[in-house]
Design an enzyme around this catalytic site. Structure first.
Site, PDB file in Angstrom:
ATOM      1  N   GLY A  90      23.825  48.304 -26.390  1.00 26.73           N
ATOM      2  CA  GLY A  90      24.279  48.985 -25.166  1.00 26.73           C
ATOM      3  C   GLY A  90      24.538  47.969 -24.078  1.00 26.73           C
ATOM      4  N   GLY A  92      23.602  45.925 -21.584  1.00 28.13           N
ATOM      5  CA  GLY A  92      22.326  45.428 -21.079  1.00 28.13           C
ATOM      6  C   GLY A  92      22.476  44.689 -19.769  1.00 28.13           C
ATOM      7  N   ARG A  93      23.705  44.321 -19.447  1.00 21.89           N
ATOM      8  CA  ARG A  93      23.914  43.596 -18.196  1.00 21.89           C
ATOM      9  C   ARG A  93      25.293  43.846 -17.608  1.00 21.89           C
ATOM     10  NH1 ARG A  93      25.188  37.460 -19.808  1.00 21.89           N
ATOM     11  NH2 ARG A  93      25.961  37.788 -21.900  1.00 21.89           N
ATOM     12  N   ASP A 125      17.562  39.809 -18.658  1.00 18.53           N
ATOM     13  CA  ASP A 125      17.375  39.975 -17.211  1.00 18.53           C
ATOM     14  C   ASP A 125      18.548  40.702 -16.560  1.00 18.53           C
ATOM     15  OD1 ASP A 125      19.353  38.105 -17.454  1.00 18.53           O
ATOM     16  OD2 ASP A 125      18.284  36.489 -16.430  1.00 18.53           O
ATOM     17  N   GLY A 126      19.523  41.101 -17.375  1.00 19.32           N
ATOM     18  CA  GLY A 126      20.655  41.848 -16.819  1.00 19.32           C
ATOM     19  C   GLY A 126      21.680  40.986 -16.100  1.00 19.32           C
ATOM     20  N   ARG A 183      33.512  50.286 -28.485  1.00 19.43           N
ATOM     21  CA  ARG A 183      33.415  49.284 -29.545  1.00 19.43           C
ATOM     22  C   ARG A 183      33.187  49.961 -30.894  1.00 19.43           C
ATOM     23  NH1 ARG A 183      30.432  45.101 -26.209  1.00 19.43           N
ATOM     24  NH2 ARG A 183      30.790  45.852 -24.105  1.00 19.43           N
ATOM     25  N   ASP A 252      29.373  45.093 -32.450  1.00 15.16           N
ATOM     26  CA  ASP A 252      29.271  45.564 -31.061  1.00 15.16           C
ATOM     27  C   ASP A 252      30.200  44.770 -30.145  1.00 15.16           C
ATOM     28  OD1 ASP A 252      27.108  43.686 -31.937  1.00 15.16           O
ATOM     29  OD2 ASP A 252      26.898  43.415 -29.787  1.00 15.16           O
ATOM     30  N   ASN A 253      30.806  43.712 -30.656  1.00 17.58           N
ATOM     31  CA  ASN A 253      31.759  42.939 -29.857  1.00 17.58           C
ATOM     32  C   ASN A 253      33.198  43.166 -30.301  1.00 17.58           C
ATOM     33  OD1 ASN A 253      29.679  41.861 -28.361  1.00 17.58           O
ATOM     34  ND2 ASN A 253      29.516  40.008 -29.607  1.00 17.58           N
ATOM     35  N   ASP A 262      34.455  40.552 -25.387  1.00 14.17           N
ATOM     36  CA  ASP A 262      33.097  40.009 -25.261  1.00 14.17           C
ATOM     37  C   ASP A 262      33.042  38.526 -25.612  1.00 14.17           C
ATOM     38  OD1 ASP A 262      31.661  41.995 -24.123  1.00 14.17           O
ATOM     39  OD2 ASP A 262      30.172  42.140 -25.718  1.00 14.17           O
TER      40      ASP A 262
END
Ligand code: AMP
Ligand code: MG
EC number: 2.7.7.-
Length: 487
Positions: A90, A92-93, A125-126, A183, A252-253, A262
């Site tokens: 998902g 994440g950042r 850490d996003g 994706r 996912d990319n 990505d």
């Protein structure tokens, strides 16, 4: 031309609801500032390029402000990473801020990468650092200029926010544009979590918004999958023809639209090397340059598996069977054009393969070879280029076949040949060391080099006065830069 507050939103993905994404607000960066913006990408939103210099631009894309109509969402997906399935990934950042449509009626996702933590941040850490944001910005715009389908980048916003990677760096955000951020991993997520209703909703969404012409076909989902196979075959053929190594071809990319997506530890080849591995963390070379071709098919099979609720296995297999022949046809067509050929002969494939083998053995610069080959008539060009080869006798044999082939191809003037070849053989590509120089200056607060490099790469086929230094082989330090996933 529009001002920033005149964008028109229509957030179609957000409307799918909470099973597909989660509402999250961007976490602002300290002291946001414009690093670089792409006028060509601004034009996709009908934005006046001058707005990039206004303080509100850096505030919007540095996470401080939002349009009233924006609906920032973190999307959920999963995917196969290095061959193994990860059940939940998902955004994440990154956040999908919303979908904007332009005067031509096109929709563009506004995706802000580096926007802070989300429910999908896992151990991260996003954040995104300035280095990786600049690399993504330059790559997206450079690939587009080369004619390789890619997501686009509107801008990079830098900041003083500290972010820890191997060392302390500074946080940045890149605003990415694409007609969709869906994706392969989106389909895998709903398939493996056994949510058939949502999966059907997702499939309808993609079909209606991105493959409407497939609706006319007897089996719309199958037609859509075929189209995805075709687009991937064509995209990867272009990567191979131009020496682009993606580095992290996890499912996912992989974009559902067949665009390059990505960007992480990607690289363009300097010396031709079929076995090149651009990702320092890819110890087994799963995503090496030449493996990109079979991995493209592997990824499509993973998508096919997730589509088995909608399409019969036999039909999926048949569609997957189209991938390699389509890839080969596109690739050969591009390589013929790179060699200046306008007709097709059976032995052309061998001509290409032999050349690449010779280049591999001698470490010949992949980009400059083709550019120089078009500088002069074939017979003259090969005599100049032969010095670059260790196996000169081998090259002479190739050169003899090539010049004979060029003669059979047609009778055209030196100018025609040069114009035709220079239109497909770039002089400037995004070499790792060029990106590195621009990043080093930007980390010291000097953004002029990023901006200049972006300018040069936006017209890669055109010789630009005073820009000779961007069309050179890399210096020794620039040849073996280690690029990892930590971005
Ligand atoms: P990538 O390798 O960039 O495609 O990322 C793989 C997954 O890790 C995605 O779900 C990303 O959103 C997530 N991710 C990567 N870097 C970070 C980060 N610094 N913070 C949170 N999530 C991240
Ligand atoms: Mg990713």
């Amino acid at each position: 031309m529009k001002a920033l507050d005149e964008l028109t939103f229509d957030n179609r993905f957000a409307r799918l609801g909470d099973a597909f994404s989660t509402h999250v607000l961007p976490e602002p960066l300290d002291e946001p500032r414009l690093v670089v913006a792409s006028n060509a990408a601004m034009a996709l939103l009908d934005l006046d390029p001058a707005v990039a210099e206004t303080p509100v631009f850096a505030e919007l894309f540095g996470g401080h402000k939002l349009w009233a109509e924006a609906q920032p969402r973190a999307m959920v997906y999963s995917g196969h990473q290095f061959g193994g399935y990860t059940p939940q990934l998902g955004d994440g950042r990154g956040l999908l801020l919303g979908e904007v449509y332009n005067q031509a009626g096109e929709h563009w996702d506004l995706h802000l990468k580096g926007a802070g933590m989300t429910p999908y941040s896992r151990m991260g850490d996003g954040r995104a650092v300035l280095r990786s944001s600049i690399r993504e910005f330059l790559a997206s715009e450079a690939l587009h200029a080369l004619g390789i389908p890619s997501s686009r980048a509107l801008c990079v916003i830098g900041s003083s926010t500290p972010v820890w990677r191997e060392k302390q760096e500074r946080g940045a955000m890149v605003l990415r544009l694409a007609p969709s951020h869906i994706r392969f991993g989106h389909f895998e997520y709903f398939y493996y979590t056994k949510k058939p209703e949502q999966q059907a909703e997702l499939a309808e969404h993609v079909l209606n918004l991105h493959y409407p012409e497939c609706r006319e076909q007897p089996e719309p989902y199958l037609a859509m999958f075929r189209e995805i196979v075709e687009r991937n075959a064509e995209m990867i053929a272009k990567w191979q023809a131009y020496g682009f190594c993606h580095g992290v071809m996890n499912t996912d990319n992989m974009s559902i639209l067949g665009i390059t997506f990505d960007f992480g530890p990607f690289a363009f080849l300097d010396d031709f090397d079929a076995h090149f591995i651009c990702n320092h963390s890819d110890h087994e070379g799963r995503y090496s340059f030449s493996n990109q071709v079979p991995i493209g098919q592997w990824n499509l099979s993973a998508l096919a598996q997730a589509l088995t609720p909608f399409i019969s296995v036999d039909a999926l297999k048949e569609a997957l069977g189209l991938y390699l022949p389509l890839y080969q046809a596109h690739y050969l067509d591009l390589m013929r054009r790179r060699l200046g050929l306008t007709t097709a002969e059976d032995e052309d494939q061998q001509l290409v393969e032999r050349l690449l083998k010779l280049m591999q053995n001698s470490g010949v610069d992949y980009t400059l070879f083709f550019r120089r080959l078009g500088d002069e008539p074939a017979a003259l060009a090969v005599t100049r280029l032969r010095d670059d080869f260790v196996d000169m006798a081998g090259f002479d044999t190739w050169a003899e076949r090539y010049t004979a082939r060029v003669l059979r191809d047609g009778d055209y003037s030196e100018e025609q040949r040069r114009a035709r070849m220079h239109a497909v053989n770039p002089l400037y590509i995004l070499r790792n060391y060029l990106a590195q120089n621009a990043i080093a200056a930007a980390e010291q607060g000097d953004y002029s080099e990023v901006r200049r490099l972006h300018e040069v790469l936006s017209r890669p086929f055109e010789e630009q006065a005073g820009m000779e230094q961007y069309a050179q082989r890399p210096p020794d330090w620039g040849k073996h830069l280690e690029i990892s996933c930590s971005s």
